[in-house]
Design a protein around this motif. Structure first.
Motif, PDB file in Angstrom:
ATOM      1  N   THR A 130      13.391  18.790  -5.935  1.00  0.00           N
ATOM      2  CA  THR A 130      13.683  17.353  -6.040  1.00  0.00           C
ATOM      3  C   THR A 130      14.514  17.051  -7.290  1.00  0.00           C
ATOM      4  OG1 THR A 130      11.553  16.960  -4.996  1.00  0.00           O
ATOM      5  CG2 THR A 130      12.580  15.072  -6.073  1.00  0.00           C
ATOM      6  N   THR A 162       5.759  19.894 -10.245  1.00  0.00           N
ATOM      7  CA  THR A 162       4.366  20.294 -10.503  1.00  0.00           C
ATOM      8  C   THR A 162       4.374  21.669 -11.186  1.00  0.00           C
ATOM      9  OG1 THR A 162       3.817  19.182  -8.440  1.00  0.00           O
ATOM     10  CG2 THR A 162       2.109  20.568  -9.378  1.00  0.00           C
ATOM     11  N   GLY A 366       7.650  14.518   0.892  1.00  0.00           N
ATOM     12  CA  GLY A 366       8.353  13.505   1.704  1.00  0.00           C
ATOM     13  C   GLY A 366       7.464  12.314   2.009  1.00  0.00           C
ATOM     14  N   GLY A 367       8.060  11.113   2.005  1.00  0.00           N
ATOM     15  CA  GLY A 367       7.289   9.889   2.249  1.00  0.00           C
ATOM     16  C   GLY A 367       6.833   9.786   3.700  1.00  0.00           C
ATOM     17  N   VAL A 370       9.616   9.190   6.417  1.00  0.00           N
ATOM     18  CA  VAL A 370      10.410  10.392   6.659  1.00  0.00           C
ATOM     19  C   VAL A 370       9.606  11.341   7.566  1.00  0.00           C
ATOM     20  CG1 VAL A 370      11.390  12.414   5.524  1.00  0.00           C
ATOM     21  CG2 VAL A 370      11.684  10.150   4.500  1.00  0.00           C
TER      22      VAL A 370
HETATM   23  C1  FAD Z   1       2.570  14.448  -7.186  1.00  0.00           C
HETATM   24  C2  FAD Z   1       3.916  14.940  -6.775  1.00  0.00           C
HETATM   25  C3  FAD Z   1       4.240  16.280  -6.962  1.00  0.00           C
HETATM   26  C4  FAD Z   1       5.509  16.744  -6.609  1.00  0.00           C
HETATM   27  N1  FAD Z   1       5.819  18.066  -6.854  1.00  0.00           N
HETATM   28  C5  FAD Z   1       7.069  18.507  -6.594  1.00  0.00           C
HETATM   29  C6  FAD Z   1       7.454  19.837  -6.960  1.00  0.00           C
HETATM   30  O1  FAD Z   1       6.637  20.624  -7.461  1.00  0.00           O
HETATM   31  N2  FAD Z   1       8.725  20.241  -6.728  1.00  0.00           N
HETATM   32  C7  FAD Z   1       9.657  19.407  -6.167  1.00  0.00           C
HETATM   33  O2  FAD Z   1      10.786  19.838  -5.981  1.00  0.00           O
HETATM   34  N3  FAD Z   1       9.328  18.121  -5.813  1.00  0.00           N
HETATM   35  C8  FAD Z   1       8.068  17.652  -6.040  1.00  0.00           C
HETATM   36  N4  FAD Z   1       7.728  16.361  -5.726  1.00  0.00           N
HETATM   37  C9  FAD Z   1       8.731  15.487  -5.168  1.00  0.00           C
HETATM   38  C10 FAD Z   1       8.498  15.078  -3.725  1.00  0.00           C
HETATM   39  O3  FAD Z   1       8.828  16.118  -2.851  1.00  0.00           O
HETATM   40  C11 FAD Z   1       9.339  13.801  -3.527  1.00  0.00           C
HETATM   41  O4  FAD Z   1       8.652  12.768  -4.198  1.00  0.00           O
HETATM   42  C12 FAD Z   1       9.525  13.457  -2.093  1.00  0.00           C
HETATM   43  O5  FAD Z   1      10.403  14.376  -1.480  1.00  0.00           O
HETATM   44  C13 FAD Z   1      10.075  12.020  -1.924  1.00  0.00           C
HETATM   45  O6  FAD Z   1      11.232  11.832  -2.705  1.00  0.00           O
HETATM   46  P1  FAD Z   1      11.364  10.588  -3.695  1.00  0.00           P
HETATM   47  O7  FAD Z   1      10.135  10.526  -4.552  1.00  0.00           O
HETATM   48  O8  FAD Z   1      12.682  10.664  -4.364  1.00  0.00           O
HETATM   49  O9  FAD Z   1      11.307   9.300  -2.753  1.00  0.00           O
HETATM   50  P2  FAD Z   1      12.509   8.686  -1.912  1.00  0.00           P
HETATM   51  O10 FAD Z   1      13.239   9.762  -1.186  1.00  0.00           O
HETATM   52  O11 FAD Z   1      13.300   7.805  -2.818  1.00  0.00           O
HETATM   53  O12 FAD Z   1      11.711   7.821  -0.862  1.00  0.00           O
HETATM   54  C14 FAD Z   1      11.077   6.594  -1.235  1.00  0.00           C
HETATM   55  C15 FAD Z   1      10.511   5.953   0.019  1.00  0.00           C
HETATM   56  O13 FAD Z   1      11.567   5.697   0.949  1.00  0.00           O
HETATM   57  C16 FAD Z   1      11.285   6.285   2.205  1.00  0.00           C
HETATM   58  N5  FAD Z   1      12.511   6.867   2.776  1.00  0.00           N
HETATM   59  C17 FAD Z   1      13.441   7.622   2.140  1.00  0.00           C
HETATM   60  N6  FAD Z   1      14.420   7.988   3.001  1.00  0.00           N
HETATM   61  C18 FAD Z   1      14.099   7.451   4.197  1.00  0.00           C
HETATM   62  C19 FAD Z   1      14.701   7.500   5.492  1.00  0.00           C
HETATM   63  N7  FAD Z   1      15.840   8.160   5.722  1.00  0.00           N
HETATM   64  N8  FAD Z   1      14.090   6.836   6.497  1.00  0.00           N
HETATM   65  C20 FAD Z   1      12.925   6.149   6.297  1.00  0.00           C
HETATM   66  N9  FAD Z   1      12.319   6.070   5.093  1.00  0.00           N
HETATM   67  C21 FAD Z   1      12.882   6.713   4.060  1.00  0.00           C
HETATM   68  C22 FAD Z   1      10.300   7.427   1.918  1.00  0.00           C
HETATM   69  O14 FAD Z   1       9.454   7.691   3.047  1.00  0.00           O
HETATM   70  C23 FAD Z   1       9.505   6.856   0.756  1.00  0.00           C
HETATM   71  O15 FAD Z   1       8.444   6.069   1.228  1.00  0.00           O
HETATM   72  C24 FAD Z   1       6.467  15.865  -6.042  1.00  0.00           C
HETATM   73  C25 FAD Z   1       6.126  14.524  -5.844  1.00  0.00           C
HETATM   74  C26 FAD Z   1       4.878  14.062  -6.193  1.00  0.00           C
HETATM   75  C27 FAD Z   1       4.549  12.613  -5.984  1.00  0.00           C
END
Ligand code: FAD
Length: 385
Positions: A130, A162, A366-367, A370
């Motif tokens: 990410t 993480t 992923g949210g 998604v």
């Molecule tokens: C506790 C925690 C640990 C993590 N650990 C790691 C790690 O070790 N390594 C790593 O690489 N990543 C890690 N992540 C990142 C995690 O994979 C991302 O948070 C996740 O992929 C979502 O990306 P974002 O936070 O940028 O949200 P966004 O992509 O900005 O999404 C925000 C919201 O918009 C919605 N959304 C986005 N795009 C769309 C779409 N096309 N259609 C419909 N809805 C949409 C999503 O469902 C979500 O609800 C971690 C996250 C958390 C919270």
């Protein structure tokens, strides 16, 4: 529905239960998950699994795995029980993601260099996928690694990582071919976290867990740490993430927690209230359904198939279950649910208040929308929303 395990696997299951019953400590459930004491318990339990040959059970025999045809099911049974007993681990993504990925597409030299240390718990790996502008849409990633002689020079940053604060290595996805299409031109590396130019900032989560932002400023990455084919990393990444897709430990962990909450309700005269019994029953039924979906993923994997939307269904259950569980805790315990760990009136040694905060943790992997879209498109053949 009952899952019928063959007698040797049932025997193994009993052995694991006996082992965890002997080794479990009340502190596993009461300590702050980032405290040095909790992490020490995690290291001790990793060691206990390593000594029994269970840590890398799902790997091929030559790298420390079980090596029997039913290894995969044994591993699933073990993983479920680790969740149920809430066995702490020092963690890292080596055991489930990077180890199996190395087996699949590492060179013989890379396998020899990394796998034994991962299997002994000495190499702790974080995942660097990410970025600030690339979360759900990972293909938008921007961190660049430019070729310089045999090596690569990396610049950019990774977010929400993480284990970033104590990992020895990062499984890094970086753009190595400027101008290529979004899903091409990405390569994977195993980067030493002590490399000059890496800086780690701490981002404490609401749940008390720590995630990090990892900055790369002209970091030299040796070319022999590139895993798989150059510029095909996006596809390797998907394969690597599929290795840990069952998530069997999650519903089992919640089942352990739900049983504790029900016991608390019985001990404190709350069980007489039919609404509470009904809510516990409803959640227990959803946990069972979630568990079956996880087992379906395991069965697909054990036949060599790659789960796709089936694994997303398991993830969606977690994302839906989390807030429902938080609501139940509030219904059962009222304002007492908010008393923090360490306070004398804190129910279940503070775990309740912690789970309430955890109920907001729906973003990892992923949210929700998604995840729903993946199920709709790949599982139900529906058009993109
Ligand atoms: C506790 C925690 C640990 C993590 N650990 C790691 C790690 O070790 N390594 C790593 O690489 N990543 C890690 N992540 C990142 C995690 O994979 C991302 O948070 C996740 O992929 C979502 O990306 P974002 O936070 O940028 O949200 P966004 O992509 O900005 O999404 C925000 C919201 O918009 C919605 N959304 C986005 N795009 C769309 C779409 N096309 N259609 C419909 N809805 C949409 C999503 O469902 C979500 O609800 C971690 C996250 C958390 C919270």
């Amino acid at each position: 529905m009952l899952i019928e395990l063959d007698p040797p696997i049932q025997k193994f299951r009993r052995e694991v239960i006996e082992t965890f019953e002997q080794l479990r400590r009340p502190e596993w459930l009461s300590l702050d998950p980032e405290s040095p004491e909790y992490l020490a318990h995690g290291k001790a339990m990793d060691r206990a699994l390593i000594e029994r040959g269970w840590y890398a059970l799902h790997w091929p025999k030559e790298y420390g795995g079980g090596g029997t045809p039913d290894t995969f099911l044994r591993h699933a049974v073990l993983r479920e029980l680790e969740g149920y007993f809430r066995v702490p681990s020092f963690g890292g993504h080596g055991r489930y993601i990077v180890g199996p990925a190395l087996v699949e597409f590492g060179t013989p030299e890379q396998k020899e260099r990394y796998l034994p240390k991962i299997a002994r718990g000495e190499t702790v790996i974080c995942l660097g996928f990410t970025e600030p502008d690339a979360g759900s849409d990972l293909a938008a990633m921007n961190l660049r690694a430019e070729r310089q002689g045999q090596d690569y020079i990396a610049n950019g940053s990774k977010l929400y990582i993480t284990y970033g604060h104590y990992a020895t290595h990062m499984f890094l996805a970086a753009r190595t071919q400027p101008g290529s299409t979004r899903h091409n031109g990405v390569s994977l590396f195993l980067v030493d976290m002590k490399s000059p130019g890496i800086r780690v900032s701490h981002l404490p989560c609401l749940t008390g867990h720590m995630v990090t932002e990892v900055h790369f400023d002209n970091v030299r990455i040796p070319g022999d740490t590139l895993l798989g084919e150059p510029n095909r990393g996006f596809y390797h990444m998907t394969t690597a993430l599929n290795f840990e897709r069952s998530g069997l430990d999650w519903p089992a962990e919640y089942m352990g927690q739900l049983e504790d909450v029900a016991q608390y309700a019985r001990d404190n005269g709350l069980w007489e209230r039919s609404a509470i019994r009904e809510a516990v029953g409803r959640l227990a039924a959803s946990l069972e359904a979630w568990r079956m979906i996880c087992w379906r993923v395991v069965m697909l994997q054990s036949k060599g198939e790659v789960p796709s939307w089936e694994a997303s269904m398991a993830q969606l259950f977690r994302k839906d279950f989390n807030p429902q569980f938080g609501r139940l805790l509030l219904e059962v315990l009222g304002p007492q649910a908010l008393v923090e760990r360490g306070e004398s009136r804190s129910p279940l040694a503070g775990r309740v208040e912690w789970y309430l905060r955890e109920s907001f943790n729906n973003h990892g992997q992923g949210g929700r929308f998604v995840t729903r879209n993946v199920i709709a498109r790949r599982g139900l053949d529906m058009p993109k929303s």
